[in-house]
Structure formats: structure tokens, C-alpha cells
Design a protein around this motif. Structure first.
Motif, PDB file in Angstrom:
ATOM      1  N   GLY A   1       0.781  -1.217   0.000  1.00  0.00           N
ATOM      2  CA  GLY A   1       0.000   0.000   0.000  1.00  0.00           C
ATOM      3  C   GLY A   1       0.816   1.270   0.000  1.00  0.00           C
ATOM      4  O   GLY A   1       0.261   2.364  -0.154  1.00  0.00           O
TER       5      GLY A   1
ATOM      6  N   GLY B   1      -4.337  -1.773   1.369  1.00  0.00           N
ATOM      7  CA  GLY B   1      -4.256  -0.378   1.777  1.00  0.00           C
ATOM      8  C   GLY B   1      -4.252   0.611   0.636  1.00  0.00           C
ATOM      9  O   GLY B   1      -4.154   1.828   0.865  1.00  0.00           O
TER      10      GLY B   1
ATOM     11  N   SER C   1      -6.357   8.663   1.317  1.00  0.00           N
ATOM     12  CA  SER C   1      -7.006   7.450   1.802  1.00  0.00           C
ATOM     13  C   SER C   1      -8.351   7.813   2.442  1.00  0.00           C
ATOM     14  O   SER C   1      -9.040   8.719   1.955  1.00  0.00           O
ATOM     15  CB  SER C   1      -6.082   6.715   2.786  1.00  0.00           C
TER      16      SER C   1
ATOM     17  N   THR D   1      -6.112  -1.499  11.396  1.00  0.00           N
ATOM     18  CA  THR D   1      -5.436  -1.175  10.136  1.00  0.00           C
ATOM     19  C   THR D   1      -3.923  -1.182  10.260  1.00  0.00           C
ATOM     20  O   THR D   1      -3.216  -1.381   9.266  1.00  0.00           O
ATOM     21  CB  THR D   1      -5.904   0.197   9.624  1.00  0.00           C
TER      22      THR D   1
ATOM     23  N   GLY E   1      -3.148  -0.760   6.262  1.00  0.00           N
ATOM     24  CA  GLY E   1      -2.588   0.447   5.667  1.00  0.00           C
ATOM     25  C   GLY E   1      -3.546   1.573   5.368  1.00  0.00           C
ATOM     26  O   GLY E   1      -3.123   2.642   4.935  1.00  0.00           O
ATOM     27  N   PHE E   2      -4.862   1.398   5.577  1.00  0.00           N
ATOM     28  CA  PHE E   2      -5.785   2.517   5.427  1.00  0.00           C
ATOM     29  C   PHE E   2      -5.647   3.431   6.645  1.00  0.00           C
ATOM     30  O   PHE E   2      -5.353   2.966   7.742  1.00  0.00           O
ATOM     31  CB  PHE E   2      -7.234   2.026   5.336  1.00  0.00           C
TER      32      PHE E   2
END
Length: 589
Positions: free
Chosen positions: A178, A294, A301, A414, A419-420
């Protein structure tokens, strides 16, 4: 003895035309060609269909031996024949009417048949001169190279991109990390975003899973050694259950991703101009979340304005992350457990016999599943509490009490390889960042789409500490004991992970010290654990640092232990020696 005349439609010709067909697909959809160049690719599609169908017709077993071939063989034969007809119609239609109305159907069939051909060769691992662990690692290398070439085509990017940026993006997608040096939503076209989505899906499931499924369906089970390799790769219980387990994995993945896309679609408002944009956003983020990748089409994001307070969206994304991070084997095991729990409970309460004895439907689950579930639950709960307490008046300040709780839980989930981000990662307190580093390092569970050292490794290492403190001779959990080999593997994984993270951090500080030690260390932890979170320095990294992170992401995804095992055993084959050597104590304190 009757002599057979060799045919020009042999196995080598089919393999060569399959490779050229893949190149033709890339050229056809990646570049804008003139009339004659496009006609040339259409003619080759037709030629490929004729070669493939002729080869299958030549191998046809005859009416009395139809059952000797797997059902998939006849499906492939039908597809090759259908490709010949559609490719002929496509070529004539384009040559006369300058129309590409049949092109997408032709290209789809060409892609399926080329995937079938290459899958069969990749599946027969016993015929390879490479160790299976090395084949597993090289499958990611091949996928990264293909992805890099696709992302560099003019139709994939909104503007010309450098080779390193394309390689970084492809590696990040295949390794489901990500980290991004380019804006996925702005720097890539729809084709580029679809390419990234495909790389995420293949990288998360493992290219060998897809190719093995195709090979098993179309070409049968192959050799005993091939079946053993695939069984170990997907953790199937028996050889006979290999194909069934692959089917279960694929169905589970697509059902969850489809349901996630539907729920995400319902949570979205008026942020999109059209139905298609809203639908693509839902599908992209559902796949990216379940695969723990992600990647997002939003520049910031889920912290993007209009999305950072959409708590329903955050909950769905978090559930998808957990579902993908538990591991396919664990989810299937839990599903069977719940099914048996229902049957056994109804038998005990309502005396429903269900045609079997109660002992046979008594709910049971494996020790591995228990460790994965309990460790994941503890990490989520503890991480959420710490995140909530440390960031209450910082990054969570503008949220309501409910919003603070959801954001804290999301932050805990996460950080373990997804990865968000729904908050500004660079604004986190230093104490919170240290917790995030720990959660990233631990990561998801084995057999899942996530990275890190894995929850079972962390759990076994923790149990070993308890064993040493209390003086137990072995690690016991309930009425089970953990094999010494598991502890040895866990120790090796932890040691190698610290070496890789330490080396990459050292090198990035050497090349880009001005970016700060903490942001650099955070970036390296994120890359190795395939998380994708960043403190905002990814796009500012130098060329050398980006190459180092590419290697770090790859090593983190395939595991350095797996890579070393494949390389060493390729050179030095293991020989069993039944000799027992005397033990000698070594001072360790």
C-alpha cells in the motif's frame, strides 16, 4: 509397430504462442496502435486460437476413452474452438467495418487460455529444477515484472512515469503493502487502476493458488509430488482435499469481497458523479481492504474530506481487513466449528439427531485457529484501548465519543498490515507511534493476505517466555503441546525480521537522513510488514531508498526464511542423518 507422424502442433509451439499472446494483449490494450498494427494483433489472436484448438483436437482421447481426461480438458477444448470462431469474426469485423466490438471477448478468451497453459507448467513443480520455496518467491518476481510493464504503458498512466515508480507501485500492489509514490486516483487511468487491482488480488491469494486451481481443473491432479507441494502451500488436510480447499478459498474470497463492495456502496453518498464511479470505488476498496493492501483511489485514503467521518464505511473496511487477516484456513475451520456448534446444540436442546451420532458433530477446532483468534482479538482490544487513551485529545479530538471509539478500533486493526488511515498518521504522539510499530511488526496471521511476523509467531514466542519463567520443560496450551520445530521457526522468523528492518532502516538513513529517523524507521517497518502506512515521506524518498523499500516489501511478503530455504536447498540438498550427537550446555542468560 505403427509409426506416428510428428505434428507441428506440439507442446512447445503452444507454449511459445501463449507467451506471444500475452505480449499481444499488453500491446493491444496498453498502446494506441494504427489500423494495421491492430489488425496484426487480431490476426495473431485468430492464429493462437487455431493452434490451441488444433493441439487439443490432436490430443483428443477418442470416444471410448473420454473419462480418462478431466472435465476441465473438454472445457478448455470448447473455449479454444470458441476462440477461433470469435477471433475470426473479430478480425473480419475490424478489417471491413473498423469496429472492435468483438475485441474484448476475444481478448478475454485469449487471456484464459494463456493462463491455463502457463498454470499447467507452473503447477508441475516436480519437473522444475528449482526448489518449491524458490518457485514460490519467483512467482512474485514474475508478477511484479508483468505489473511493472503494464503500468508503464501509455494507457495505464495519466502521464509518463519513471521505471522506478512503476516498479515500486507494482511491488507494493503484489506484496499488498500500500505504500505509494504516486497518487493512485490521479496518476493512473482506469486501466492502470484495474491493473493495480488485479495485482493486489493475485498477490494476496498468491499466484500459485490461481495457477494451481486452473491446472487442477483443466489438466487433472498431475504427479504425487506436485499435489504434495500444493497441499502444503494451502494447508489442505489431505491430498484428496487439495482441489476442494482451493475452491473453498477462491469462493470465500470472492463472496466476501462482493458482499463488502455491496455494503460499501450503500454507505456512500453524493461524493461521486456517476453510478459507475461509485461502483468502482466500492469494488476497489473492498478488494484492497480484504487483501490488506491499503491502496485507495483517494489522495489521502479514508482521511479524505467527505470520508473521514463516514463511520459505517470504516466499520465495513475494518471487518474486511480482519476477515482477510485471519487466514483462509482459520476462517474455514471456524465456519465448520459454527456449523457443528449449531447441529450439536440443536441435538442437545431439541433432540434433533440429524442422522448422525452426537459425538461426530461435537464442535471442535484446531489449536492453530484458537491461537490465531485469541491473539488477534487481544491485539485488537488492547491496541484500541491504548489508541483511544493516547489520542483522545490529539488526532481523535474532532470526533464524537462514538467516532473516537470507531476510529480507535480502526486504528488498531489497520496498523496490522492493512494500511488505510482515517487520521493523520504524521500527527500521532510518539508513544502511539511506538505501539503502531509493534502492531505493524506482529502483523496478521499465517495463510492470510497480511504480512508481519504473524500472530502465531508472536504467540509462540510469548508462550516460550512463560515456559522459561515457570521452568516448564515444554510449551503447553490446554491439553496440547507445541512442537519444538514451531519454536525454532518462530525464533528464526523474529531474528531475520529484525535484521531486515534494521538493515533497511540503516540504508534509508544513509541515503535520506534529512527526512528524520522516526519517519524512516516507520517506513521500513511498514514496508517489511506490508502495511502501507506512512508518515508522509514516501514520495520524497530518493531513487536508492525506493529500491531498498522495494526489496524490503518483497522480502517481507515472501519471508526471508522461505527465500533463504529455497536458495540454500537449491544448492545443497538435505540429507537425513540418523546419527545422534552428544549435547553440551551453552551459557545463555
Amino acid at each position: 509397430m505403427k509409426k506416428t507422424t510428428p505434428s507441428i502442433f506440439n507442446d512447445s509451439l503452444v507454449f511459445i504462442t501463449s507467451l506471444v499472446a500475452l505480449v499481444a494483449l499488453v500491446l493491444d490494450f496498453g498502446y494506441r496502435f494504427s489500423f494495421w498494427m491492430h489488425l496484426l494483433t487480431d490476426v495473431f489472436y485468430l492464429l493462437f486460437g487455431l493452434v490451441y484448438s488444433s493441439f487439443f483436437f490432436q490430443q483428443f482421447p477418442g470416444w471410448r476413452k473420454l473419462k480418462q481426461r478431466p472435465f476441465g480438458y473438454y472445457v478448455a477444448f470448447s473455449l479454444s474452438f470458441l476462440l477461433s470462431l470469435i477471433a475470426l469474426a473479430n478480425t473480419v469485423n475490424f478489417a471491413i467495418n473498423d469496429s472492435v466490438s468483438f475485441n474484448i471477448y476475444t481478448a478475454g478468451l485469449v487471456f484464459i487460455l494463456t493462463l491455463l497453459e502457463l498454470s499447467g507448467r507452473l503447477y508441475n513443480l516436480n519437473r522444475q529444477t528449482l526448489h518449491p520455496a524458490l518457485v514460490f518467491a519467483l512467482s512474485f518476481v514474475v508478477l511484479i515484472c508483468i505489473g511493472t510493464l503494464l503500468l508503464m504503458t501509455p494507457r495505464a498512466a495519466a502521464h509518463e512515469i519513471h521505471f522506478t515508480d512503476a516498479l515500486f507501485t507494482a511491488t507494493s500492489a503484489v506484496c499488498v503493502t500500500g505504500l505509494a509514490v504516486l497518487d493512485t486516483g490521479k496518476d493512473f487511468t482506469l486501466m492502470g487502476q484495474l491493473t493495480i487491482l488485479g495485482l493486489i488480488q493475485l498477490g494476496a491469494l498468491g499466484m500459485l493458488s490461481f495457477t494451481s486451481l486452473f491446472a487442477l481443473f483443466f489438466k487433472g491432479f498431475g504427479s504425487f509430488e506436485s499435489r504434495l507441494n500444493i497441499k502444503d502451500m494451502i494447508n489442505a488436510e489431505t491430498l484428496e482435499g487439495t482441489f476442494k480447499r482451493l475452491i473453498q478459498i477462491i469462493i470465500f474470497v470472492f463472496v466476501v469481497e462482493g458482499l463488502g463492495a455491496f455494503l460499501i456502496f450503500l454507505t456512500l453518498g453524493d461524493q461521486f458523479d456517476s453510478f459507475n464511479q461509485r461502483l468502482f470505488f466500492s469494488i476497489f476498496h473492498s478488494v484492497s481492504a480484504f487483501c490488506n493492501a491499503g491502496f485507495s483511489t483517494l489522495s489521502h485514503s479514508l482521511y479524505e474530506t467527505g470520508f473521514r467521518y463516514n463511520y459505517n464505511l470504516h466499520i465495513i473496511i475494518a471487518i474486511l481487513i480482519v476477515a482477510g487477516g485471519l487466514g483462509y484456513g482459520v476462517v474455514i475451520n471456524l465456519t465448520k466449528y459454527l456449523q457443528r456448534w449449531f447441529l450439536y446444540g440443536s441435538h442437545r436442546i431439541f433432540r434433533f439427531h440429524w442422522g448422525v451420532k452426537a459425538e461426530k458433530i461435537k464442535p471442535q477446532t484446531s489449536l492453530n485457529s484458537k491461537i490465531v483468534v485469541y491473539t488477534s482479538l487481544i491485539l485488537i482490544v488492547v491496541g484500541s484501548i491504548i489508541f483511544y487513551a493516547l489520542e483522545f485529545d490529539n488526532t481523535l479530538k474532532k470526533h464524537s465519543i462514538y467516532g473516537k471509539l470507531i476510529t480507535a478500533i480502526f486504528g488498531s486493526i489497520t496498523t496490522r498490515t492493512a494500511g488505510f488511515n482515517t487520521i493523520d498518521t504524521g500527527s500521532l504522539h510518539m508513544s502511539t507511534l511506538m505501539i503502531v510499530l509493534l502492531l505493524m511488526w506482529i502483523g496478521a496471521s499465517p495463510g492470510s493476505t497480511g504480512g508481519g511476523i504473524k500472530t502465531t509467531t508472536f504467540a509462540v514466542a510469548t508462550f516460550n517466555i512463560v515456559q522459561q519463567v515457570f521452568g516448564y520443560k515444554q510449551i503447553k496450551i490446554g491439553f496440547r503441546r507445541i512442537a519444538p520445530q514451531a519454536l525454532q521457526r518462530a525464533t528464526a522468523i523474529i531474528s531475520l525480521s529484525l535484521i531486515v528492518i534494521g538493515a533497511s532502516t540503516f540504508l534509508l538513513i544513509f541515503f535520506d537522513e534529512q527526512l528524520g529517523i522516526m519517519p524512516i524507521a516507520f517506513e521500513c517497518f511498514s514496508a517489511f510488514s506490508t502495511v502501507g502506512l506512512s508518515m508522509g515521506i514516501t514520495s520524497e524518498l530518493s531513487e536508492a531508498s525506493r529500491l531498498i523499500l522495494i526489496i524490503t516489501m518483497f522480502v517481507g511478503r515472501v519471508s526471508l526464511l522461505t527465500l533463504l530455504t529455497g536458495i540454500v536447498r537449491q544448492i545443497h540438498s538435505y540429507e537425513f542423518q540418523p546419527i545422534e550427537y552428544p549435547e553440551e550446555e551453552i551459557l545463555i542468560n
